[in-house]
Design a protein around this motif. Structure first.
Motif, PDB file in Angstrom:
ATOM      1  N   GLY A  46      15.523  18.180 -22.494  1.00 19.99           N
ATOM      2  CA  GLY A  46      16.996  17.369 -22.291  1.00 19.99           C
ATOM      3  C   GLY A  46      16.758  16.005 -22.907  1.00 19.99           C
ATOM      4  O   GLY A  46      15.517  15.716 -23.366  1.00 19.99           O
ATOM      5  N   THR A  47      17.614  15.297 -22.540  1.00 23.36           N
ATOM      6  CA  THR A  47      17.580  13.793 -22.955  1.00 23.36           C
ATOM      7  C   THR A  47      16.494  12.923 -22.304  1.00 23.36           C
ATOM      8  O   THR A  47      15.641  12.202 -23.010  1.00 23.36           O
ATOM      9  CB  THR A  47      19.027  13.185 -23.006  1.00 23.36           C
ATOM     10  N   THR A  48      16.457  13.160 -21.117  1.00 25.78           N
ATOM     11  CA  THR A  48      15.624  12.223 -20.150  1.00 25.78           C
ATOM     12  C   THR A  48      14.752  13.392 -19.331  1.00 25.78           C
ATOM     13  O   THR A  48      13.751  12.752 -18.714  1.00 25.78           O
ATOM     14  CB  THR A  48      16.294  11.404 -19.474  1.00 25.78           C
ATOM     15  N   SER A  49      14.575  14.508 -19.313  1.00 20.85           N
ATOM     16  CA  SER A  49      13.991  15.540 -18.596  1.00 20.85           C
ATOM     17  C   SER A  49      13.306  16.847 -19.337  1.00 20.85           C
ATOM     18  O   SER A  49      13.821  17.079 -20.256  1.00 20.85           O
ATOM     19  CB  SER A  49      14.800  15.916 -17.463  1.00 20.85           C
ATOM     20  N   LEU A  50      12.365  17.321 -18.504  1.00 20.48           N
ATOM     21  CA  LEU A  50      11.904  18.424 -19.074  1.00 20.48           C
ATOM     22  C   LEU A  50      11.990  19.639 -18.096  1.00 20.48           C
ATOM     23  O   LEU A  50      11.535  19.259 -16.918  1.00 20.48           O
ATOM     24  CB  LEU A  50      10.383  18.417 -19.468  1.00 20.48           C
ATOM     25  N   SER A  51      12.127  20.818 -18.310  1.00 21.16           N
ATOM     26  CA  SER A  51      12.114  21.758 -17.373  1.00 21.16           C
ATOM     27  C   SER A  51      11.095  22.706 -17.629  1.00 21.16           C
ATOM     28  O   SER A  51      10.702  23.029 -18.823  1.00 21.16           O
ATOM     29  CB  SER A  51      13.195  22.846 -17.235  1.00 21.16           C
ATOM     30  N   ILE A  52      10.122  22.986 -16.942  1.00 21.99           N
ATOM     31  CA  ILE A  52       8.709  23.608 -17.093  1.00 21.99           C
ATOM     32  C   ILE A  52       8.470  24.784 -16.247  1.00 21.99           C
ATOM     33  O   ILE A  52       8.604  24.795 -14.780  1.00 21.99           O
ATOM     34  CB  ILE A  52       7.264  22.609 -16.804  1.00 21.99           C
ATOM     35  N   ASP A  53       8.334  25.964 -16.921  1.00 20.93           N
ATOM     36  CA  ASP A  53       8.033  27.136 -16.023  1.00 20.93           C
ATOM     37  C   ASP A  53       6.738  27.331 -15.659  1.00 20.93           C
ATOM     38  O   ASP A  53       5.803  27.002 -16.661  1.00 20.93           O
ATOM     39  CB  ASP A  53       8.436  28.522 -16.988  1.00 20.93           C
ATOM     40  N   LEU A  54       6.051  27.249 -14.473  1.00 19.34           N
ATOM     41  CA  LEU A  54       4.867  27.354 -13.918  1.00 19.34           C
ATOM     42  C   LEU A  54       4.514  28.661 -13.429  1.00 19.34           C
ATOM     43  O   LEU A  54       5.389  29.280 -12.791  1.00 19.34           O
ATOM     44  CB  LEU A  54       4.615  26.212 -13.016  1.00 19.34           C
ATOM     45  N   ARG A  55       3.401  29.182 -13.742  1.00 17.96           N
ATOM     46  CA  ARG A  55       2.653  30.408 -13.219  1.00 17.96           C
ATOM     47  C   ARG A  55       1.198  30.164 -12.681  1.00 17.96           C
ATOM     48  O   ARG A  55       0.539  29.367 -13.440  1.00 17.96           O
ATOM     49  CB  ARG A  55       2.859  31.296 -14.253  1.00 17.96           C
ATOM     50  N   VAL A  56       1.196  30.591 -11.451  1.00 17.15           N
ATOM     51  CA  VAL A  56      -0.289  30.362 -10.970  1.00 17.15           C
ATOM     52  C   VAL A  56      -0.947  31.724 -10.568  1.00 17.15           C
ATOM     53  O   VAL A  56      -0.220  32.688  -9.924  1.00 17.15           O
ATOM     54  CB  VAL A  56      -0.272  29.439  -9.514  1.00 17.15           C
ATOM     55  N   THR A  57      -2.049  32.079 -10.764  1.00 22.33           N
ATOM     56  CA  THR A  57      -2.440  33.214 -10.478  1.00 22.33           C
ATOM     57  C   THR A  57      -3.961  32.921  -9.857  1.00 22.33           C
ATOM     58  O   THR A  57      -4.512  32.002  -9.826  1.00 22.33           O
ATOM     59  CB  THR A  57      -2.830  34.064 -11.826  1.00 22.33           C
ATOM     60  N   ALA A  58      -4.350  34.000  -9.201  1.00 21.82           N
ATOM     61  CA  ALA A  58      -5.821  33.712  -8.827  1.00 21.82           C
ATOM     62  C   ALA A  58      -6.776  35.293  -8.936  1.00 21.82           C
ATOM     63  O   ALA A  58      -5.910  36.166  -8.840  1.00 21.82           O
ATOM     64  CB  ALA A  58      -5.773  33.396  -7.004  1.00 21.82           C
ATOM     65  N   ALA A  78      11.591  11.233 -17.416  1.00 26.66           N
ATOM     66  CA  ALA A  78      10.845  10.303 -17.823  1.00 26.66           C
ATOM     67  C   ALA A  78      11.492   8.889 -17.423  1.00 26.66           C
ATOM     68  O   ALA A  78      12.631   8.972 -17.395  1.00 26.66           O
ATOM     69  CB  ALA A  78      10.846  10.420 -19.573  1.00 26.66           C
ATOM     70  N   ILE A  79      10.433   8.251 -17.150  1.00 28.35           N
ATOM     71  CA  ILE A  79      11.090   6.840 -16.574  1.00 28.35           C
ATOM     72  C   ILE A  79      10.485   5.613 -17.165  1.00 28.35           C
ATOM     73  O   ILE A  79       9.059   6.069 -17.455  1.00 28.35           O
ATOM     74  CB  ILE A  79      10.954   6.615 -14.911  1.00 28.35           C
ATOM     75  N   ASN A  80      11.047   4.408 -17.294  1.00 29.94           N
ATOM     76  CA  ASN A  80      10.131   3.481 -17.988  1.00 29.94           C
ATOM     77  C   ASN A  80       9.495   2.520 -16.566  1.00 29.94           C
ATOM     78  O   ASN A  80       9.388   2.973 -15.533  1.00 29.94           O
ATOM     79  CB  ASN A  80      11.029   2.413 -18.667  1.00 29.94           C
ATOM     80  N   ASP A  81       9.022   1.326 -16.910  1.00 29.15           N
ATOM     81  CA  ASP A  81       8.191   0.703 -15.998  1.00 29.15           C
ATOM     82  C   ASP A  81       9.077   0.190 -15.041  1.00 29.15           C
ATOM     83  O   ASP A  81       8.448  -0.148 -13.670  1.00 29.15           O
ATOM     84  CB  ASP A  81       7.737  -0.782 -16.804  1.00 29.15           C
ATOM     85  N   ALA A  82      10.262  -0.063 -14.901  1.00 35.21           N
ATOM     86  CA  ALA A  82      11.560  -0.588 -14.074  1.00 35.21           C
ATOM     87  C   ALA A  82      11.794   0.639 -13.235  1.00 35.21           C
ATOM     88  O   ALA A  82      12.630   0.338 -12.383  1.00 35.21           O
ATOM     89  CB  ALA A  82      12.442  -1.243 -14.583  1.00 35.21           C
ATOM     90  N   GLY A  83      11.484   1.923 -13.537  1.00 37.05           N
ATOM     91  CA  GLY A  83      11.966   3.021 -12.666  1.00 37.05           C
ATOM     92  C   GLY A  83      13.180   3.621 -13.280  1.00 37.05           C
ATOM     93  O   GLY A  83      13.874   4.414 -12.692  1.00 37.05           O
ATOM     94  N   ASP A  84      13.696   3.088 -14.445  1.00 35.34           N
ATOM     95  CA  ASP A  84      15.006   3.697 -14.913  1.00 35.34           C
ATOM     96  C   ASP A  84      14.658   4.676 -15.641  1.00 35.34           C
ATOM     97  O   ASP A  84      13.603   5.048 -16.460  1.00 35.34           O
ATOM     98  CB  ASP A  84      15.571   2.872 -15.688  1.00 35.34           C
ATOM     99  N   LYS A  85      15.445   5.783 -15.881  1.00 33.32           N
ATOM    100  CA  LYS A  85      15.376   6.932 -16.863  1.00 33.32           C
ATOM    101  C   LYS A  85      15.211   6.425 -18.408  1.00 33.32           C
ATOM    102  O   LYS A  85      15.974   5.375 -18.364  1.00 33.32           O
ATOM    103  CB  LYS A  85      16.430   7.955 -16.753  1.00 33.32           C
ATOM    104  N   GLU A  86      14.413   6.967 -18.959  1.00 36.03           N
ATOM    105  CA  GLU A  86      14.364   6.581 -20.384  1.00 36.03           C
ATOM    106  C   GLU A  86      14.317   8.118 -21.554  1.00 36.03           C
ATOM    107  O   GLU A  86      14.029   9.290 -20.658  1.00 36.03           O
ATOM    108  CB  GLU A  86      13.123   5.908 -20.709  1.00 36.03           C
ATOM    109  N   SER A  87      14.625   8.094 -22.436  1.00 38.49           N
ATOM    110  CA  SER A  87      14.570   9.213 -23.289  1.00 38.49           C
ATOM    111  C   SER A  87      13.199   9.853 -23.526  1.00 38.49           C
ATOM    112  O   SER A  87      12.254   9.174 -23.632  1.00 38.49           O
ATOM    113  CB  SER A  87      15.294   8.914 -24.804  1.00 38.49           C
ATOM    114  N   ILE A  88      13.453  11.083 -23.575  1.00 35.97           N
ATOM    115  CA  ILE A  88      11.952  12.087 -23.856  1.00 35.97           C
ATOM    116  C   ILE A  88      11.571  11.619 -25.219  1.00 35.97           C
ATOM    117  O   ILE A  88      12.340  11.694 -26.218  1.00 35.97           O
ATOM    118  CB  ILE A  88      11.990  13.383 -23.614  1.00 35.97           C
ATOM    119  N   GLN A  89      10.321  11.407 -25.365  1.00 32.97           N
ATOM    120  CA  GLN A  89       9.376  11.258 -26.687  1.00 32.97           C
ATOM    121  C   GLN A  89       8.579  12.345 -26.694  1.00 32.97           C
ATOM    122  O   GLN A  89       7.236  12.231 -26.255  1.00 32.97           O
ATOM    123  CB  GLN A  89       8.818   9.817 -26.687  1.00 32.97           C
ATOM    124  N   LEU A  90       8.672  13.366 -27.445  1.00 30.10           N
ATOM    125  CA  LEU A  90       7.726  14.728 -27.540  1.00 30.10           C
ATOM    126  C   LEU A  90       6.452  14.201 -28.246  1.00 30.10           C
ATOM    127  O   LEU A  90       6.758  13.576 -29.037  1.00 30.10           O
ATOM    128  CB  LEU A  90       8.408  15.857 -28.160  1.00 30.10           C
TER     129      LEU A  90
END
Length: 93
Positions: A46-58, A78-90
Motif C-alpha cells: 500500500g501507500t504506507t503499509s505492507l501485507s505479508i503472508d507468513l508460514r511457519v513449519t517445523a 512505515a513510520i518516521n522518527d516522530a511516529g507518523d506514517k510515511e510512504s513505503i520505499q521498496l
C-alpha cells in the motif's frame, strides 16, 4: 518477529511497526529439538503499509515430515522518527 524482519527487509524505510495480524490458529505444536522455518511473501503493498503472508513449519530430527505450525497475514506500517506514517520505499534487490 519473523514477519517484522521480513517486512523490514522489503523496504528502505527506517521503521516498520506491526499494525495487525489475521487470526492466529496454531495447527501443530513445536517441541524441543524441532527445526523451525519461517517463510514470507509480500501479499500487498500500500501507500504506507505492507501485507505479508507468513508460514511457519517445523521438523523434528527424528522425522522426515515437515508439518505446518501456522499461517497468518501481518500488516506492517512505515513510520518516521516522530511516529507518523510515511510512504513505503521498496528496497530493490
Amino acid at each position: 518477529e519473523a514477519g517484522a524482519i521480513y517486512a523490514g527487509r522489503q523496504v528502505k524505510n527506517r521503521f516498520m511497526v506491526t499494525k495487525a495480524f489475521t487470526e492466529i490458529d496454531f495447527q501443530s505444536r513445536v517441541v524441543p529439538g524441532d527445526m523451525v522455518s519461517f517463510y514470507g511473501r509480500t501479499q500487498r503493498v500500500g501507500t504506507t503499509s505492507l501485507s505479508i503472508d507468513l508460514r511457519v513449519t517445523a521438523t523434528h530430527p527424528s522425522e522426515n515430515d515437515e508439518r505446518e505450525v501456522l499461517r497468518v497475514t501481518g500488516v506492517f506500517v512505515a513510520i518516521n522518527d516522530a511516529g507518523d506514517k510515511e510512504s513505503i520505499q521498496l528496497a530493490h534487490r
